[in-house]
Write an enzyme that holds these catalytic residues in place. Structure first.
Site, PDB file in Angstrom:
ATOM      1  N   ASP A  52     156.122  38.652   0.451  1.00  0.00           N
ATOM      2  CA  ASP A  52     156.890  37.737   1.307  1.00  0.00           C
ATOM      3  C   ASP A  52     156.896  38.226   2.750  1.00  0.00           C
ATOM      4  O   ASP A  52     156.702  37.447   3.693  1.00  0.00           O
ATOM      5  CB  ASP A  52     158.342  37.635   0.813  1.00  0.00           C
ATOM      6  CG  ASP A  52     158.524  36.605  -0.290  1.00  0.00           C
ATOM      7  OD1 ASP A  52     157.586  35.817  -0.532  1.00  0.00           O
ATOM      8  OD2 ASP A  52     159.602  36.589  -0.910  1.00  0.00           O
TER       9      ASP A  52
ATOM     10  N   GLU B 191     150.126  35.216  -0.784  1.00  0.00           N
ATOM     11  CA  GLU B 191     149.141  35.521  -1.822  1.00  0.00           C
ATOM     12  C   GLU B 191     148.099  36.518  -1.316  1.00  0.00           C
ATOM     13  O   GLU B 191     147.671  37.401  -2.063  1.00  0.00           O
ATOM     14  CB  GLU B 191     148.468  34.243  -2.335  1.00  0.00           C
ATOM     15  CG  GLU B 191     149.414  33.242  -2.997  1.00  0.00           C
ATOM     16  CD  GLU B 191     150.223  33.826  -4.148  1.00  0.00           C
ATOM     17  OE1 GLU B 191     149.785  34.824  -4.759  1.00  0.00           O
ATOM     18  OE2 GLU B 191     151.311  33.291  -4.437  1.00  0.00           O
TER      19      GLU B 191
END
Length: 633
Positions: free
Chosen positions: A545, A482
């Site tokens: 990611d 995030e």
């Protein structure tokens, strides 16, 4: 785990036993680590709801309203008794429309009640000034989930046939005659076809900065002679509006060719069918099930939700923030909240160090990036406050002549009136975009904010029972993921205040764009077993990611308790997923997240530490040459 399996398909080596035994629930398109947590929370909340029914008087006022609504939603006997009568309030509003002038006269009312309209407005933060909220304008969605489905003639014919069949069954249950049904569907599809050339694909929508297209009042008026959009905009916010942010320029440029009185009969048919689908869930059980048939078929879902579960969600979806706050405070609590907040800030510190030690950024850009990280707004567990509109909700109940559609329209109107009143006002950055009981997390670029609801902070993502390395490979990587969204191909365009602003040097931006293209190429066309990955569609999530995994690995190594295998295994574990073939193929076209097997395997292959730890060679499927590895953050 078998050594050869580790080197050839790490995802299956870790999750093989789970994949063999996992059963996709009949009312779901897939099962995953996310869904397993979700189902546990679902049971907790449904049990709570049953308990609250017996002790309603002891609940807060808003939880009492939730129970009142739940008691309406679960009364299927009453719903079946009422039949389609509750829909009359919606259908009559549409049936009396004969032209665009008629639509203009009721446009504000229909917008506030959230009926399906061919175009509409929403108040959101201004990308150029995140401290203000302005009006955005866009067109309705297509019947099929993505424009690509319309380009493949064979697939389009199959899906339109399926849509037609399920729509016929639904409209028949509403009581329409066969001749009327055929014309309604034919006309609704004709209008849908007009929207196809001016609708963005999922790939185009993924670059969400491109939805920011400001047009002045004069420019909008010149493009929309057939319908006074600016008058509608001003009626909704009750003040002068000098510009609109157009989410799709193609649509507004074609507005006067599509939104015409000559086309009004097909627009009206589209509205009747779209609203019949939308409100089916509020009627009889047979209509509820028929209303979801097309969506279930698209996703390969075998059966509709049970009455019990559906009734719960109908009420919960209206009061999710209220129920979620109780869940967060009760099942997560302030101690765990503090513990996780410390972990998030630890990840931010690691990220700052990685940026400072970055070899491809200039010092000027590094300083701006570190400043953005230092002002990152962190929310963990549950929000400090809820939107105020819950206090205005009033559940009248069947005894007072109400029904589920009346209740829905009333609550929706309260929410929309509140939202449109936010026009030209500073946003409340304490409000969350999801309930604390949702298994998810998100980054908001316009708030420069990350949010971790309590629901995701469980095993396998996070648990005091797990080792430090497992937690870093799970929730640590999710946290850093995030954070990475602040620096993905979309988030990197916003500054530390959440405003759209290029804070990069020209050379650094060029280097970043090159690395983003490398990430696209790394995933583009990779076979998944049910189709090829779209590297452009998934680039933002793949960048996040990659950055999240690298940052979490470094934090784990710095912890003093690092174990490579525990870290890598839990990374692969949290992406375990078993989906219907239909759902897997759908996600390849519309989901910005990469397929689970690639999120696990490709990201690990792209990590030098993984290659070295398991001694991966060019004979192994998990091998990726160093010159092809993509390291951004």
């Amino acid at each position: 785990m078998k050594k050869d399996q580790i080197k050839n398909n790490y995802y299956e080596a870790v999750n093989g036993e789970w994949l063999e035994k996992a059963v996709i629930p009949g009312d779901q398109p897939s099962v995953s680590a996310f869904l397993e947590l979700h189902l546990g929370i679902e049971k907790t909340l449904m049990d709570l709801t049953s308990r609250w029914e017996k002790e309603k008087s002891s609940l807060s006022k808003n939880l009492q309203k939730y129970i009142d609504l739940y008691q309406m939603t679960k009364d299927f006997e009453k719903r079946n008794q009422l039949g389609t009568k509750p829909f009359d309030i919606v259908s009559k509003k549409i049936e009396k429309l004969n032209n665009l002038k008629d639509l203009k006269d009721v446009f504000k009312e229909l917008t506030l009640e959230d009926l399906e309209l061919p175009f509409g407005f929403m108040v959101m933060q201004d990308f150029m000034n995140s401290n203000n909220q302005i009006l955005y304008f866009g067109a309705a969605d297509l019947f099929l989930p993505d424009t690509s489905y319309y380009k493949d003639e064979k697939q389009k014919a199959q899906l339109i046939s399926l849509f037609t069949m399920t729509s016929k069954q639904l409209l028949a249950l509403y009581g329409y005659k066969e001749e009327t049904i055929d014309k309604l569907i034919k006309d609704a599809l004709a209008f849908d076809e007009l929207l196809v050339p001016v609708t963005k694909s999922s790939v185009e929508k993924a670059d969400y900065v491109k939805m920011y297209n400001p047009l002045s009042k004069k420019e909008v008026q010149e493009l929309t002679n057939n319908f006074d959009l600016m008058a509608m905009a001003e009626a909704l916010v009750n003040e002068d509006v000098d510009q609109l942010i157009i989410t799709n320029l193609d649509f507004i440029k074609a507005f006067d060719d599509i939104i015409t009185d000559d086309n009004f009969s097909i627009i009206k048919a589209w509205m009747i069918l779209s609203n019949a689908i939308k409100f089916a869930s509020d009627l009889t059980d047979e209509i509820r099930i028929a209303g979801g048939a097309f969506r279930r078929a698209l996703s390969g879902v075998k059966e509709a939700q049970s009455q019990e579960k559906y009734a719960f969600y109908q009420a919960y979806n209206r009061f999710g923030q209220v129920v979620g706050l109780h869940y967060g405070e009760t099942y997560f609590g302030p101690i765990a909240k503090k513990d996780v907040e410390v972990m998030v800030h630890e990840m931010i510190d690691v990220y700052q160090e990685r940026i400072k030690n970055n070899t491809w950024l200039n010092e000027e850009t590094k300083e701006k990036a570190v400043k953005k990280l230092s002002t990152l707004n962190v929310h963990v567990g549950y929000p400090d406050e809820l939107p105020p509109y819950f206090d205005q909700f009033k559940i009248k109940g069947y005894d007072n002549g109400s029904d589920l559609i009346q209740e829905r329209l009333a609550m929706t109107k309260i929410i929309n009136v509140y939202n449109f009143k936010q026009y030209n006002k500073e946003p409340n950055r304490n409000l969350w975009g999801m309930p604390a009981s949702m298994v998810n997390a998100y980054y908001s670029p316009t708030n420069n904010q990350i949010v971790f609801p309590a629901a995701i902070l469980q095993e396998p993502y996070y648990s005091l029972k797990q080792s430090k390395s497992e937690n870093y490979g799970g929730i640590g990587a999710v946290m850093a993921h995030e954070i990475s969204h602040a620096f993905d191909n979309n988030g990197a365009k916003f500054d530390e205040t959440g405003s759209l602003n290029n804070w990069w040097t020209e050379a650094d931006l060029k280097a970043f764009n090159k690395k983003s293209k490398d990430m696209i190429d790394l995933f583009e066309g990779v076979e998944t077993g049910y189709g090829q990955c779209n590297g452009e569609l998934t680039v933002s999530e793949n960048i996040a990611d990659s950055g999240g995994l690298r940052c979490a690995l470094e934090a784990s190594k710095n912890s003093g308790h690092h174990n490579f295998e525990e870290f890598f295994q839990n990374w692969a574990r949290v992406w375990r997923n078993k989906s219907s073939i239909e759902y897997s193929q759908l996600l390849l076209k519309v989901d910005v997240h990469g397929p689970s097997i690639l999120r696990a395997n490709m990201q690990l292959s792209n990590l030098p530490e993984f290659q070295e730890f398991y001694e991966i060679s060019d004979k192994d499927n998990m091998y990726l040459p160093k010159e092809k590895m993509v390291s951004i953050w």
